[in-house]
Design a protein around this motif. Structure first.
Motif: not given
Length: 381
Positions: A59-72, A107-117
């Motif tokens: 679950t850490k990695y799910i929110f790590l991806n969202f952290a990368a997305l929202f760091s934008l 767009v790329l980070l959003f797609a990766i975050a959703i795809c990973y979940v």
């Protein structure tokens, strides 16, 4: 100090710094953009705290991806200073920043975050590296297909067929105004143009050329050409957002079919990410269909307002999850559904309690689920 209080304290300090930064030279910034960046700052800080406090590694990695997305949020905020405070000598700096950051990296980070979940729920037993590989293969593959021309040529948007032919039409229109001192009508411009004026347009047959001039003529007014310029970006945004919508629907379809255990609030977060991706589709589709640049700017503002509202709901569920997993029973629940999901009953979150309390008759539910059927039969008798 509780993690939620720390998050809110850091967020308020971050918002204050963002507002103070506007003392430096910057482009005009709409209030809704500031609000959107502020909510994304809150989501970024909460995501970081979730990564720190999650007891289950996957679950850490799910929110790590969202952290990368929202760091934008930081790059979006910095975009207001490009061309004013930074890169002042680069005339296209602001546009290229928008092209590669606001419309590309996001767009790329959003797609990766959703795809990973989605990959995580479909292939629970896969290793983290394998999940990331699949996520990058899917999201990165679509992104590379649609955005490759812009990375091969940074001025690709200025060299599309639409823009090249619009330039020819605009040049002929300027020559007509110089010669006759009036703006040409569509029919006058069609008759006035020759192969010398428009070599690209005259590559079409006469019928096709008339249709192309009719389609491009409305873009000659004021700054309407800008809607034509960013049209490929909006189309790419539609394609990538549709990909995200499809992945989220796959996520919910699998949950409905298999009913695997999920962490608290994750399903509800994905529902609002579905709303966000759907808004992106509708928002970009509207921008593709419209001609007037001023109307496009108004649509962008409306889209930002709606997206900011959805982001607020996502932030709420991020905070609720952080509050839950930092409790003893929350830590126990998350650990148990990861290690022994069949040994624990489903947890009813605060949102579920709210819905039951306000939209259902609790006495009726209790009567149906917790009363012995024999007692009911005796009562009816």
């Amino acid at each position: 100090m509780r993690p939620v209080i720390r998050v809110l304290t850091l967020w308020l300090a971050g918002v204050a710094l963002m507002l103070l930064s506007f003392v430096f030279p910057h482009h005009d910034v709409e209030i809704v953009s500031v609000v959107s960046n502020s909510v994304q700052l809150l989501l970024f800080i909460t995501s970081v705290y979730l990564v720190r406090h999650e007891t289950v590694n996957k679950t850490k990695y799910i929110f790590l991806n969202f952290a990368a997305l929202f760091s934008l949020f930081l790059l979006f905020h910095a975009g207001g200073f490009i061309g004013k405070l930074f890169l002042k000598d680069e005339p296209l700096a602001s546009f290229l920043y928008y092209q590669y950051v606001s419309e590309g990296l996001y767009v790329l980070l959003f797609a990766i975050a959703i795809c990973y979940v989605t990959i995580d729920v479909l292939f629970r037993d896969f290793k983290t590296v394998q999940k990331y590989f699949i996520a990058f293969l899917i999201a990165g593959g679509f992104f590379a297909y649609y955005y490759y021309p812009m990375f091969e040529n940074k001025l690709f948007l200025y060299e599309t067929d639409d823009i090249v032919e619009w330039k020819e039409l605009d040049l002929a229109s300027a020559e007509f105004r110089k010669e006759y001192s009036v703006n040409p009508t569509e029919q006058q411009l069609t008759s006035y143009m020759t192969g010398t004026h428009a070599p690209h347009l005259f590559q079409h047959s006469e019928a096709e050329r008339v249709m192309r001039i009719a389609a491009l003529f409305p873009f000659l007014a004021e700054e309407n050409y800008m809607t034509l310029l960013v049209k490929p970006l909006n189309l790419n945004g539609i394609y990538m957002s549709v990909l995200c919508v499809g992945l989220i629907l796959l996520f919910f379809g699998y949950l409905y079919k298999k009913d695997p255990p999920q962490g608290a609030y994750i399903e509800k977060m994905m529902f609002f990410f579905l709303m966000l991706a759907s808004l992106e589709v509708f928002h970009n589709w509207s921008l593709v269909k419209i001609v007037e640049w001023e109307s496009s700017l108004q649509i962008i503002q409306i889209g930002e307002i709606l997206s900011a509202a959805v982001l607020c709901m996502i932030a709420l569920f991020f905070i609720l999850r952080l509050r839950f997993i930092t409790t003893v029973y929350g830590e126990f629940y998350e650990h148990e559904i990861a290690e022994r999901p069949t040994a624990i009953t489903r947890w009813r979150d605060a949102f579920d309690n709210y819905v039951i309390a306000h939209f259902f008759n609790r006495n009726e539910l209790v009567g149906r689920f917790f009363v012995n059927p024999k007692w009911r039969n005796e009562t009816n008798a």
